[in-house]
Design a protein around this motif. Sequence first.
Motif, PDB file in Angstrom:
ATOM      1  N   LYS A   1      18.163  22.934  -0.982  1.00 10.81           N
ATOM      2  CA  LYS A   1      18.803  21.891  -0.240  1.00 10.81           C
ATOM      3  C   LYS A   1      20.649  21.703  -0.781  1.00 10.81           C
ATOM      4  O   LYS A   1      20.253  22.463  -1.518  1.00 10.81           O
ATOM      5  CB  LYS A   1      17.929  21.412  -1.553  1.00 10.81           C
ATOM      6  CG  LYS A   1      17.036  20.594  -0.365  1.00 10.81           C
ATOM      7  CD  LYS A   1      15.867  19.448  -1.617  1.00 10.81           C
ATOM      8  CE  LYS A   1      15.182  18.809  -1.015  1.00 10.81           C
ATOM      9  NZ  LYS A   1      14.820  17.669  -1.845  1.00 10.81           N
ATOM     10  N   VAL A   2      21.524  21.376  -0.285  1.00  4.55           N
ATOM     11  CA  VAL A   2      22.580  21.272  -0.074  1.00  4.55           C
ATOM     12  C   VAL A   2      22.216  20.028   0.383  1.00  4.55           C
ATOM     13  O   VAL A   2      22.570  19.708   1.276  1.00  4.55           O
ATOM     14  CB  VAL A   2      23.364  22.504   0.941  1.00  4.55           C
ATOM     15  CG1 VAL A   2      25.160  22.419   1.006  1.00  4.55           C
ATOM     16  CG2 VAL A   2      23.463  23.818   0.319  1.00  4.55           C
ATOM     17  N   LYS A   3      23.757  19.471  -0.350  1.00  2.00           N
ATOM     18  CA  LYS A   3      23.972  18.187  -0.425  1.00  2.00           C
ATOM     19  C   LYS A   3      25.143  17.777  -0.457  1.00  2.00           C
ATOM     20  O   LYS A   3      26.410  18.078  -1.717  1.00  2.00           O
ATOM     21  CB  LYS A   3      23.440  17.122  -1.324  1.00  2.00           C
ATOM     22  CG  LYS A   3      23.103  15.706  -0.967  1.00  2.00           C
ATOM     23  CD  LYS A   3      22.502  14.833  -2.790  1.00  2.00           C
ATOM     24  CE  LYS A   3      23.416  13.268  -2.308  1.00  2.00           C
ATOM     25  NZ  LYS A   3      22.178  12.286  -3.301  1.00  2.00           N
ATOM     26  N   VAL A   4      25.746  17.438   0.456  1.00  2.00           N
ATOM     27  CA  VAL A   4      27.446  16.992   0.556  1.00  2.00           C
ATOM     28  C   VAL A   4      27.433  15.932   0.531  1.00  2.00           C
ATOM     29  O   VAL A   4      27.465  15.196   1.634  1.00  2.00           O
ATOM     30  CB  VAL A   4      27.590  18.029   1.826  1.00  2.00           C
ATOM     31  CG1 VAL A   4      29.752  17.830   2.013  1.00  2.00           C
ATOM     32  CG2 VAL A   4      27.640  19.388   1.980  1.00  2.00           C
ATOM     33  N   GLU A   5      28.368  15.267  -0.159  1.00  2.00           N
ATOM     34  CA  GLU A   5      29.144  14.043  -0.304  1.00  2.00           C
ATOM     35  C   GLU A   5      29.867  13.481   0.707  1.00  2.00           C
ATOM     36  O   GLU A   5      30.656  14.478   0.144  1.00  2.00           O
ATOM     37  CB  GLU A   5      29.242  13.265  -1.318  1.00  2.00           C
ATOM     38  CG  GLU A   5      27.244  12.705  -1.576  1.00  2.00           C
ATOM     39  CD  GLU A   5      27.380  11.360  -3.310  1.00  2.00           C
ATOM     40  OE1 GLU A   5      28.271  10.681  -2.919  1.00  2.00           O
ATOM     41  OE2 GLU A   5      26.634  11.970  -3.702  1.00  2.00           O
ATOM     42  N   ILE A   6      30.541  12.911   1.495  1.00  2.00           N
ATOM     43  CA  ILE A   6      32.351  13.068   1.984  1.00  2.00           C
ATOM     44  C   ILE A   6      32.375  11.806   1.580  1.00  2.00           C
ATOM     45  O   ILE A   6      31.874  10.621   2.090  1.00  2.00           O
ATOM     46  CB  ILE A   6      31.887  12.970   3.838  1.00  2.00           C
ATOM     47  CG1 ILE A   6      31.632  14.245   3.734  1.00  2.00           C
ATOM     48  CG2 ILE A   6      33.800  12.847   3.943  1.00  2.00           C
ATOM     49  CD1 ILE A   6      31.879  14.596   4.704  1.00  2.00           C
ATOM     50  N   ASP A   7      33.206  10.972   1.268  1.00  4.15           N
ATOM     51  CA  ASP A   7      33.792   9.611   0.752  1.00  4.15           C
ATOM     52  C   ASP A   7      35.769   9.415   1.559  1.00  4.15           C
ATOM     53  O   ASP A   7      36.237  10.427   1.440  1.00  4.15           O
ATOM     54  CB  ASP A   7      34.008   9.710  -1.026  1.00  4.15           C
ATOM     55  CG  ASP A   7      34.675   7.941  -0.532  1.00  4.15           C
ATOM     56  OD1 ASP A   7      34.388   7.014  -0.162  1.00  4.15           O
ATOM     57  OD2 ASP A   7      35.006   8.191  -2.237  1.00  4.15           O
ATOM     58  N   CYS A   8      35.326   8.733   2.752  1.00  3.75           N
ATOM     59  CA  CYS A   8      36.146   8.265   3.453  1.00  3.75           C
ATOM     60  C   CYS A   8      36.110   7.223   4.124  1.00  3.75           C
ATOM     61  O   CYS A   8      35.032   6.332   3.997  1.00  3.75           O
ATOM     62  CB  CYS A   8      36.583   9.920   4.362  1.00  3.75           C
ATOM     63  SG  CYS A   8      35.500  10.037   5.759  1.00  3.75           S
ATOM     64  N   THR A   9      36.915   6.799   4.356  1.00  3.19           N
ATOM     65  CA  THR A   9      37.214   5.233   5.902  1.00  3.19           C
ATOM     66  C   THR A   9      36.562   5.971   7.182  1.00  3.19           C
ATOM     67  O   THR A   9      37.284   7.254   7.713  1.00  3.19           O
ATOM     68  CB  THR A   9      38.797   4.532   5.551  1.00  3.19           C
ATOM     69  OG1 THR A   9      39.326   6.058   6.422  1.00  3.19           O
ATOM     70  CG2 THR A   9      39.430   4.940   4.264  1.00  3.19           C
ATOM     71  N   PRO A  10      36.010   4.855   7.965  1.00  6.69           N
ATOM     72  CA  PRO A  10      35.849   5.267   9.148  1.00  6.69           C
ATOM     73  C   PRO A  10      37.125   5.517  10.034  1.00  6.69           C
ATOM     74  O   PRO A  10      36.731   7.023  10.648  1.00  6.69           O
ATOM     75  CB  PRO A  10      35.636   3.809   9.767  1.00  6.69           C
ATOM     76  CG  PRO A  10      35.171   3.029   8.631  1.00  6.69           C
ATOM     77  CD  PRO A  10      36.220   3.483   7.396  1.00  6.69           C
ATOM     78  N   GLU A  11      37.728   6.126   9.798  1.00  2.00           N
ATOM     79  CA  GLU A  11      38.948   5.770  10.505  1.00  2.00           C
ATOM     80  C   GLU A  11      39.342   7.155  10.457  1.00  2.00           C
ATOM     81  O   GLU A  11      39.887   8.030  10.816  1.00  2.00           O
ATOM     82  CB  GLU A  11      40.659   5.080  10.182  1.00  2.00           C
ATOM     83  CG  GLU A  11      40.541   3.370  10.650  1.00  2.00           C
ATOM     84  CD  GLU A  11      40.134   2.620   9.441  1.00  2.00           C
ATOM     85  OE1 GLU A  11      40.133   2.917   8.442  1.00  2.00           O
ATOM     86  OE2 GLU A  11      39.669   1.654  10.046  1.00  2.00           O
TER      87      GLU A  11
END
Length: 85
Positions: A2-12
């Motif tokens: 399993k690979v879990k990637v979290e991306i924290d960014c705004t919709p823009e």
Amino acid sequence: MKVKVEIDCTPEEARTFFGLPDVQPLQAKILAEMERRILAEMDCFSPEALLRSWMSLAPQGAEQVQDAFTRMFQQGFGGGTKPSR
């Protein structure tokens, strides 16, 4: 595996990263036009206007009400005579 990637960014930021167009100006124009149209038609849906339109469907005057009830009862009970006018 399993690979879990979290991306924290705004919709823009996400939109820019994926190359999608910015539709916020278009959305603002459409919403402003919708608001203008709704406010222009608001008088048509006021309680007074609705009441006037509903009352125009109702019989006017005591004679019309009496005639309507007479016709209704004659049709319901199978009466053969018609009310005179």
